[in-house]
Design an enzyme around this catalytic site. Structure first.
Site, PDB file in Angstrom:
ATOM      1  N   ASP A  98      -6.174  -0.053 -12.373  1.00  0.00           N
ATOM      2  CA  ASP A  98      -7.175   0.859 -11.812  1.00  0.00           C
ATOM      3  C   ASP A  98      -6.544   2.097 -11.180  1.00  0.00           C
ATOM      4  OD1 ASP A  98      -8.996  -1.042 -12.541  1.00  0.00           O
ATOM      5  OD2 ASP A  98      -9.880  -1.290 -10.547  1.00  0.00           O
ATOM      6  N   HIS A 149     -13.908   4.631 -13.931  1.00  0.00           N
ATOM      7  CA  HIS A 149     -13.776   4.133 -12.554  1.00  0.00           C
ATOM      8  C   HIS A 149     -14.254   5.189 -11.551  1.00  0.00           C
ATOM      9  CE1 HIS A 149     -12.483   1.114  -9.799  1.00  0.00           C
ATOM     10  NE2 HIS A 149     -11.399   1.731  -9.354  1.00  0.00           N
ATOM     11  N   HIS A 153     -13.436   7.804  -6.731  1.00  0.00           N
ATOM     12  CA  HIS A 153     -13.293   6.484  -6.125  1.00  0.00           C
ATOM     13  C   HIS A 153     -14.113   6.331  -4.838  1.00  0.00           C
ATOM     14  CE1 HIS A 153     -11.361   2.695  -4.954  1.00  0.00           C
ATOM     15  NE2 HIS A 153     -10.856   2.638  -6.185  1.00  0.00           N
ATOM     16  N   HIS A 243      -3.061  -2.098 -10.110  1.00  0.00           N
ATOM     17  CA  HIS A 243      -3.271  -0.662  -9.934  1.00  0.00           C
ATOM     18  C   HIS A 243      -2.052   0.116 -10.420  1.00  0.00           C
ATOM     19  CE1 HIS A 243      -6.012  -2.610  -7.060  1.00  0.00           C
ATOM     20  NE2 HIS A 243      -6.786  -1.558  -7.242  1.00  0.00           N
TER      21      HIS A 243
END
Length: 278
Positions: A98, A149, A153, A243
């Site tokens: 991510d 995504h 964020h 990540h």
């Protein structure tokens, strides 16, 4: 690893892949070869945020925010929970990363995946992707799946429907430009889903995917700790969350180099989900 052994963006990335059938229910995604449906594990609930988060405040404890069931007509079914794992045949697992792409860490992760001829999923943030489109192009050329995504964020549960749409749509545009395809998968930041996110994602042709095993690499717990979480949680259908941006991800890079060959030696097959028609 010779480059001609890898999938290309234009040739075989999404060969045979289509929309998931309505037979799939929230919790498990069917592999293209079929297979039984697994019962989803309950996600661990994290602490609720007391105030809106700034886009830069990336690595907080993931939240849960599942909305009530809701269906609307359209090509993609509107779900009320994300998929948490995969179901199907064999010892298959999915590696996901991510918040990137980040030129400091993503290339090293891609190098390791290429060394072992493994495909993974990258859920990218638009504000990172727009300045690193060459990395999205490389992901496409090497057969990885890129998901949405959001742009910055944010915590979606504190945003209006219009704001959520903008975050998702802008990111899909960047992905399409650099990767060559609009994303078919979406992951809510912090795991904080709500009804608007599910509805808007479906309207944009995306399915929601969460995870089964959280490496907690965003806490920089140490390389060995990350490796132990992945190896301890390994099981057929598991989706691993790591990540490649949002902070110092050198531990994540080193951990992948350690646990990936061990998982492969143990008989696991790292793959990516393919959406298909019923």
């Amino acid at each position: 690893m010779k480059k001609d052994q890898l999938l290309t963006r234009r040739g075989a990335l999404f060969a045979g892949a289509a929309a998931l059938g309505a037979a799939g229910t929230a919790g498990a995604v069917l592999w293209g070869t079929g297979g039984g449906q697994a019962k989803p594990p309950a996600p661990a609930a994290g602490p609720q945020a007391s105030r809106p988060l700034k886009p830069s405040a990336y690595r907080l404890q993931p939240l849960t925010g599942y909305g009530p069931p809701r269906t609307t007509p359209g090509r993609t079914l509107v779900r009320h929970e994300p998929f948490l794992k995969m179901s199907g045949r064999g010892r298959t697992m999915v590696l996901t990363f991510d918040d990137g792409p980040d030129p400091r860490y993503t290339p090293h992760i891609l190098d390791t995946l290429a060394e072992y001829d493994v495909r993974a999923m990258f859920f990218v943030c638009g504000e990172m992707a727009v300045d690193n489109q060459d990395l999205l192009a490389r992901m496409a050329d090497e057969g990885h799946v890129v998901g949405n995504h959001t742009w910055s964020h944010p915590l979606l549960t504190r945003m209006t429907r219009g704001q959520i749409r903008s975050e998702m749509d802008r990111t899909s545009d960047v992905i399409e430009d650099a990767y060559g395809e609009r994303p078919q998968w979406f992951r809510a930041p912090y795991g904080a889903w709500n009804r608007a996110a599910f509805q808007l994602g479906a309207e944009m042709g995306m399915e929601p995917l969460a995870w089964t095993v959280d490496t907690l690499d965003w806490t920089t717990p140490g390389t060995r700790s990350i490796v132990h979480r992945v190896e301890g949680g390994a099981a057929p259908g598991v989706v691993v969350l790591s990540h490649d941006a949002g902070g110092d991800r050198s531990q994540s890079v080193r951990a992948l180099r350690d646990y990936l060959p061990q998982l492969l030696d143990s008989g696991y097959h790292m793959t990516v989900p393919r959406r298909r028609t019923a």
